[in-house]
Write a protein that holds these residues in place. Structure first.
Motif, PDB file in Angstrom:
ATOM      1  N   LEU A   1       8.557  10.735   0.302  1.00 18.76           N
ATOM      2  CA  LEU A   1       7.109  10.839   0.100  1.00 18.76           C
ATOM      3  C   LEU A   1       6.775  10.525  -1.350  1.00 18.76           C
ATOM      4  N   PHE A   2       5.878   9.561  -1.525  1.00 16.94           N
ATOM      5  CA  PHE A   2       5.377   9.231  -2.862  1.00 16.94           C
ATOM      6  C   PHE A   2       3.908   9.638  -2.860  1.00 16.94           C
ATOM      7  N   VAL A   3       3.630  10.800  -3.390  1.00 15.94           N
ATOM      8  CA  VAL A   3       2.306  11.402  -3.224  1.00 15.94           C
ATOM      9  C   VAL A   3       1.761  11.901  -4.561  1.00 15.94           C
TER      10      VAL A   3
ATOM     11  N   GLY B   1      -6.811   6.189  -6.892  1.00 16.79           N
ATOM     12  CA  GLY B   1      -7.195   5.006  -7.644  1.00 16.79           C
ATOM     13  C   GLY B   1      -6.166   3.895  -7.653  1.00 16.79           C
ATOM     14  N   ASP B   2      -6.567   2.825  -8.312  1.00 17.31           N
ATOM     15  CA  ASP B   2      -5.759   1.620  -8.282  1.00 17.31           C
ATOM     16  C   ASP B   2      -4.439   1.750  -9.027  1.00 17.31           C
ATOM     17  N   GLY B   3      -4.356   2.687  -9.978  1.00 21.53           N
ATOM     18  CA  GLY B   3      -3.080   2.898 -10.677  1.00 21.53           C
ATOM     19  C   GLY B   3      -1.997   3.357  -9.718  1.00 21.53           C
ATOM     20  N   VAL B   4      -2.376   4.219  -8.786  1.00 23.96           N
ATOM     21  CA  VAL B   4      -1.417   4.659  -7.766  1.00 23.96           C
ATOM     22  C   VAL B   4      -1.055   3.479  -6.872  1.00 23.96           C
ATOM     23  N   ARG B   5      -2.075   2.708  -6.482  1.00 25.03           N
ATOM     24  CA  ARG B   5      -1.788   1.568  -5.579  1.00 25.03           C
ATOM     25  C   ARG B   5      -0.838   0.567  -6.239  1.00 25.03           C
ATOM     26  N   ARG B   6      -1.089   0.276  -7.520  1.00 29.68           N
ATOM     27  CA  ARG B   6      -0.255  -0.701  -8.217  1.00 29.68           C
ATOM     28  C   ARG B   6       1.173  -0.154  -8.368  1.00 29.68           C
ATOM     29  N   THR B   7       1.274   1.140  -8.608  1.00 37.36           N
ATOM     30  CA  THR B   7       2.591   1.780  -8.707  1.00 37.36           C
ATOM     31  C   THR B   7       3.357   1.628  -7.395  1.00 37.36           C
ATOM     32  N   LEU B   8       2.686   1.912  -6.303  1.00 40.97           N
ATOM     33  CA  LEU B   8       3.365   1.838  -4.997  1.00 40.97           C
ATOM     34  C   LEU B   8       3.696   0.392  -4.643  1.00 40.97           C
ATOM     35  N   GLU B   9       2.874  -0.534  -5.133  1.00 39.21           N
ATOM     36  CA  GLU B   9       3.147  -1.950  -4.902  1.00 39.21           C
ATOM     37  C   GLU B   9       4.459  -2.358  -5.591  1.00 39.21           C
ATOM     38  N   ILE B  10       4.625  -1.866  -6.810  1.00 36.13           N
ATOM     39  CA  ILE B  10       5.865  -2.189  -7.539  1.00 36.13           C
ATOM     40  C   ILE B  10       7.060  -1.522  -6.879  1.00 36.13           C
ATOM     41  N   VAL B  11       6.929  -0.232  -6.539  1.00 35.67           N
ATOM     42  CA  VAL B  11       8.031   0.446  -5.837  1.00 35.67           C
ATOM     43  C   VAL B  11       8.354  -0.301  -4.554  1.00 35.67           C
ATOM     44  N   GLY B  12       7.312  -0.826  -3.934  1.00 30.54           N
ATOM     45  CA  GLY B  12       7.488  -1.565  -2.687  1.00 30.54           C
ATOM     46  C   GLY B  12       8.340  -2.814  -2.843  1.00 30.54           C
ATOM     47  N   GLU B  13       8.489  -3.290  -4.053  1.00 35.00           N
ATOM     48  CA  GLU B  13       9.392  -4.432  -4.253  1.00 35.00           C
ATOM     49  C   GLU B  13      10.849  -4.008  -4.095  1.00 35.00           C
ATOM     50  N   TYR B  14      11.110  -2.722  -4.287  1.00 36.13           N
ATOM     51  CA  TYR B  14      12.473  -2.202  -4.185  1.00 36.13           C
ATOM     52  C   TYR B  14      12.757  -1.619  -2.811  1.00 36.13           C
TER      53      TYR B  14
ATOM     54  N   GLU C   1      10.315   1.626 -17.058  1.00 34.83           N
ATOM     55  CA  GLU C   1       9.612   0.865 -18.102  1.00 34.83           C
ATOM     56  C   GLU C   1       8.483   0.027 -17.516  1.00 34.83           C
ATOM     57  N   ARG C   2       8.735  -0.475 -16.321  1.00 30.98           N
ATOM     58  CA  ARG C   2       7.739  -1.334 -15.687  1.00 30.98           C
ATOM     59  C   ARG C   2       6.518  -0.519 -15.246  1.00 30.98           C
ATOM     60  N   LEU C   3       6.761   0.694 -14.778  1.00 28.55           N
ATOM     61  CA  LEU C   3       5.666   1.526 -14.279  1.00 28.55           C
ATOM     62  C   LEU C   3       4.903   2.232 -15.411  1.00 28.55           C
ATOM     63  N   TYR C   4       5.556   2.336 -16.553  1.00 27.81           N
ATOM     64  CA  TYR C   4       5.040   3.194 -17.615  1.00 27.81           C
ATOM     65  C   TYR C   4       3.600   2.875 -18.035  1.00 27.81           C
ATOM     66  N   PRO C   5       3.220   1.611 -18.242  1.00 25.29           N
ATOM     67  CA  PRO C   5       1.873   1.362 -18.797  1.00 25.29           C
ATOM     68  C   PRO C   5       0.725   1.694 -17.850  1.00 25.29           C
ATOM     69  N   LEU C   6       0.993   1.777 -16.556  1.00 19.33           N
ATOM     70  CA  LEU C   6      -0.091   1.934 -15.581  1.00 19.33           C
ATOM     71  C   LEU C   6      -0.804   3.269 -15.738  1.00 19.33           C
ATOM     72  N   CYS C   7      -2.104   3.260 -15.499  1.00 19.69           N
ATOM     73  CA  CYS C   7      -2.877   4.498 -15.567  1.00 19.69           C
ATOM     74  C   CYS C   7      -2.996   5.093 -14.167  1.00 19.69           C
TER      75      CYS C   7
ATOM     76  N   PRO D   1      10.800  -0.922   1.152  1.00 25.62           N
ATOM     77  CA  PRO D   1       9.608  -1.092   1.990  1.00 25.62           C
ATOM     78  C   PRO D   1       8.853   0.229   2.096  1.00 25.62           C
ATOM     79  N   LEU D   2       7.581   0.226   1.795  1.00 23.09           N
ATOM     80  CA  LEU D   2       6.773   1.445   1.858  1.00 23.09           C
ATOM     81  C   LEU D   2       5.672   1.281   2.899  1.00 23.09           C
ATOM     82  N   ARG D   3       5.351   2.372   3.516  1.00 23.14           N
ATOM     83  CA  ARG D   3       4.173   2.392   4.361  1.00 23.14           C
ATOM     84  C   ARG D   3       3.093   3.157   3.611  1.00 23.14           C
ATOM     85  N   LEU D   4       1.960   2.482   3.364  1.00 22.33           N
ATOM     86  CA  LEU D   4       0.895   3.125   2.590  1.00 22.33           C
ATOM     87  C   LEU D   4      -0.139   3.784   3.491  1.00 22.33           C
ATOM     88  N   TYR D   5      -0.665   4.877   3.026  1.00 25.49           N
ATOM     89  CA  TYR D   5      -1.718   5.595   3.742  1.00 25.49           C
ATOM     90  C   TYR D   5      -2.914   5.743   2.804  1.00 25.49           C
TER      91      TYR D   5
END
Lengths: 427, 427, 427
Positions: free
Chosen positions: A211-213, A23-36, A12-18, A38-42
């Motif tokens: 992998l979150f790709v 783009g930034d929608g992917v970044r914001r998604t990974l940021e939220i997942v990162g709260e659950y 539900e939290r991720l749903y509204p993001l574009c 630890p992610l390493r971003l590339y």
């Protein structure tokens, strides 16, 4: 809150993001997942050559709408990220409905639903709306506006690694490029996230790499940038459509008899489920199973790719996926990896006749247990088939004894010095 | 006149000739076939050693009869070539009916029919007649006359070659040794003749070699004289019983999984048909599939060898075979060779992930076609399975997509530089 | 007296003896068998290391009983050797029923039967009796006596060898360690004995080695002492439970497709029978099929191991086994070894096309036989498949022709110089 509910809350939290492939929608998604987790971003720059492909320009969008002659927004990106064709070029124009229609996408057979459309690799623009909404538009001029940018930037993806006893890897991949679509693939992201958390709790045998790709270009980018790691990837699973109420579907790897294929089918055997053969259409298993890699990577979904009417429409919303279904998908993954992690091949070090179990206390030690007879049988089976060729799963399936009992027997025999790990199988 | 009718006319024209494994009947037959198709004739002298066999003396016959005491011919070779046992030595004698009976062959269970009998390799003579005719003969003396010669001469066979892109060969063999029998094997000769004409119209991939040979000794002779060519023979089909009203029967090669086996079964799948395993009994597939050669040669018939009551009797006449059945056999051969000719193995030159089809116009070029989605799927399948091991037929069967669509996809991908021919398979 | 009756008489004669894995009961058993069949006895000293095991002390027993307070024997070894737990240590004591119960074994579900129990490898003692007998014992003190010895001595086993044309061996193994149990395994001993006698009557192709060994430790001892012979053991059969009225059961070797597996299944095909897969539980096939040996050894029983209610109880007495059942088991072995002995692989020495059978009289010589057509077909099949890979059994099964006819065809072709023995198959 139980895990199923937690996963649903994440959806539900991720749903509204574009989201899109960049783009930034992917970044914001990974940021939220990162709260659950630890992610390493590339971040991979636009223009980077990845095998036959090139990382495209980065797409971002701030607003988009169609307004009627009175300035009323009749289609509005703010209401749903689905309303704009992904990767639409910027537009600011006024045009007649007839002209506009060329850029409008609907689902005539599902007139109340908004479709999901993309145009990644040919410059275009468009809006998606319901057929009903389109039918309600009067003739006249419309103002059209897409505030998007398509510029040099980056493709973003993330990894989470759960280290194992060995450096051989299992990859779990999910795609993070779909906008407001819940089953395809926020449920997959949620299950992957909580699966990784669980695995981190124990010390797995294999190293698990999550992998979150973004779909296609993301997995191809990952493969291109990890050429030296590929040899370590022994098994894998692509997770998608993980939350709809249908039963589980396993799509086999291209090999068809990879260990992951046997393991997943084994744990699904007692559940309602479907198994389908590999086909080069669907999710990122297409890339992992391309002939140059031919990895042992299958795909686990509930109702498969394009198999439900809500697929790629506005009906694939958080109401369509359930906490229970995601919990069930998670449990199947847990069970499969539990078998995979213990599915070794051993060599019987006393292969000439049976070794004398009694003098090692392997009968006595079992004497008080109600499952003694099965445990003893399991030991005989493990000893008999531990010739370096048979895995414990082979032994479980041939003997008809539960995998757990076979693995426990192997542990006991290994502890007694009767087994050694088999050398790697010839491939 | 359509092809079926033309083939039937050829059968009727060849029917009266007295063929055997050698002699002028074979030569006259090949002369007539030569009016339809340029043939190269081979004459192999009596006494030539061909593997375990020796080319026998040449047999010719001008007349033969049995006359009753009043000089009336009661059995007459002029009426049917079946009346004389093939390879009968010359006879001129008078004998009682009792003595004569030792040399008379009938079919008591089919009393109105004349049987077909031979005695190629042990010197003997005899007449064949209906049981009814025999029963009508009164006791008394009969004059018996066979004007035959059995002398040093030649075994005659013919070839027609349709050159292909490659020198690898497909052989199509039919036997030309049976006298007045229409289905076995004038229909086979007719279908082979018109099939060769059709193939010559296009430029086939393989070189197709048509063999018109006497049964057993003829194919053995051809094999013995073509030892250096055998390595080039990749596929083959023995044609016989090609004109009866029954449905098609494919008899697999000794290998059982040769490419010809898979191809013919594939094209027969949508027709009423029967497939039988190889057995070392029947027509010249016995020789091509002997263990020293073990060629990928199957046999296509309608009702198989010895499987119909008219078999080897005077009822196997031109009325028994139909233009329609021969046309259907020809069509099945045409379809099979069309698949065989395009059934290549390729190597995907962009095997790491999927290549980007869009940038090569392989999506766009298909956009306007109603079969675009299938064409796109076919390309993905060809790319995924083109690892040098899978043929296009493998891909068609695994994907469930029509062979023609798969072959078209391969052509498009090849033209785009995404495929290369695979190196020859290990055998 | 027919063979079945003779075998039953042997069972009755052996029944009273108290056999165990060592001791005079085994020696006396082999002495009696030796009256029927010359045996070579082997005595292996206590303490000898045999792979992972050590030959145990030798156990002998002269008497054993439980007497009530009035001196009446309520359980008496003299009545049945089953009454004492095998390998019981000597005892001479008086104890209450409560104390005694710890050492009493019954079958509560089969209250009238006496069970069979052993304690080979942990020093213990005990008595076996029916539940009914136990229930009838009043409380009170009992005198307990076991006059046994457990001392350094020997493990005894025997062999009988029927020499063959070749030194490659077939082993036939049966266990001689069970006390008064008729089906398990006096019937097996009897069938092995008479089978060996029969085989000695003809000159078999293989050398047949009959093993009369105590279970587990006996076969392990034999394997340990015959390491250099193992390479010669090409096939084998473990015989047990050979006399009950059930139908035959064949348990496949660990390999599952060993020649013995195919042969036995072939001869059982026309009988009522059951085939089960290998499992590492049962009789001495466990040892012969341990992964270090993995011999082509199957097991033939009637009702299998532990599959009948009389199993390991006093109801497995001579009334339970029948002369007819033992004769049937013997016949199945005879048939199987008859096929095995003739099941060769040949190489066709004239493999290019068919050889000309007529000039060798192979048609003519058959002309007068009613089975001529089948004999001719069998010759064509043998010639076609004699490429060094196919056995005659392969040919029989592929052609659907009886094995005997195929073997006869091979004999005729071999005599004509058309076949040579194939070199040994790669393993």
């Amino acid at each position: 809150m139980n895990t199923g509910a937690e996963m649903h809350a994440l959806v539900e939290r991720l749903y509204p993001l574009c989201r899109s492939i960049t783009g930034d929608g992917v970044r914001r998604t990974l940021e939220i997942v990162g709260e659950y987790l630890p992610l390493r971003l590339y971040e991979v720059p636009t223009g980077t050559q990845v095998f036959d492909w090139t990382v495209p320009k980065e797409w971002n969008i701030s607003d988009a709408w169609i307004a009627d002659s009175e300035g009323k927004r009749v289609v509005d990106f703010a209401e749903s990220s689905l309303h704009v064709v992904s990767y639409s070029v910027p537009v600011s124009a006024t045009m007649s409905l007839a002209e506009l229609r060329e850029h409008l996408h609907t689902l005539p057979d599902q007139p109340s639903l908004v479709p999901y459309r993309t145009s990644y690799y040919s410059p275009d623009w468009g809006f998606c709306l319901s057929q009903n909404a389109l039918d309600a538009l009067p003739d006249g001029d419309y103002e059209v506006r897409i505030d998007s940018t398509l510029e040099d930037g980056h493709l973003t993806y993330a990894e989470h690694v759960v280290p194992g006893e060995v450096t051989d890897e299992v990859i779990v991949s999910c795609h993070v490029c779909h906008p407001s679509l819940a089953n395809d693939n926020l449920a997959g992201i949620a299950v992957a996230t909580f699966l990784a958390r669980e695995l981190a709790q124990r010390e797995p045998y294999y190293t698990y790499r999550f992998l979150f790709v973004p779909g296609t270009i993301g997995s191809i980018t990952w493969l291109a940038r990890n050429a030296e790691r590929i040899g370590k990837v022994k098994h894998g699973l692509v997770l998608a459509c993980a939350g709809d109420p249908g039963s589980l579907t396993y799509k086999k790897s291209r090999r068809g008899d990879a260990e992951i294929d046997r393991v997943v089918q084994h744990v699904l055997a007692e559940r309602e489920h479907t198994v389908v053969d590999f086909s080069p259409y669907g999710y990122d298993e297409r890339q992992f199973c391309s002939p140059g890699f031919n990895l042992g990577v299958g795909s686990l979904t509930r109702t498969p790719y394009a198999g439900y009417p809500e697929y790629h429409t506005s009906a694939d919303n958080p109401d369509f996926v359930t906490a229970q279904a995601m919990a069930d998908t998670l449990a199947a993954c847990r069970d499969a990896f539990s078998v995979l992690d213990r599915n070794r091949r051993y060599v019987n070090l006393s292969p000439y006749g049976e070794p004398q179990l009694g003098k090692r206390g392997l009968y006595g030690s079992l004497g008080g247990r109600s499952d003694a007879k099965q445990a003893q049988l399991a030991m005989l089976w493990v000893l008999n088939l531990s010739d370096g060729d048979h895995t414990l799963l082979d032994i479980a399936q041939r003997s008809g004894i539960a995998f757990d009992a076979v693995a426990a027997a192997a542990d006991a025999l290994y502890a007694a010095g009767l087994l050694a790990p088999a050398p790697p199988a010839r491939e």
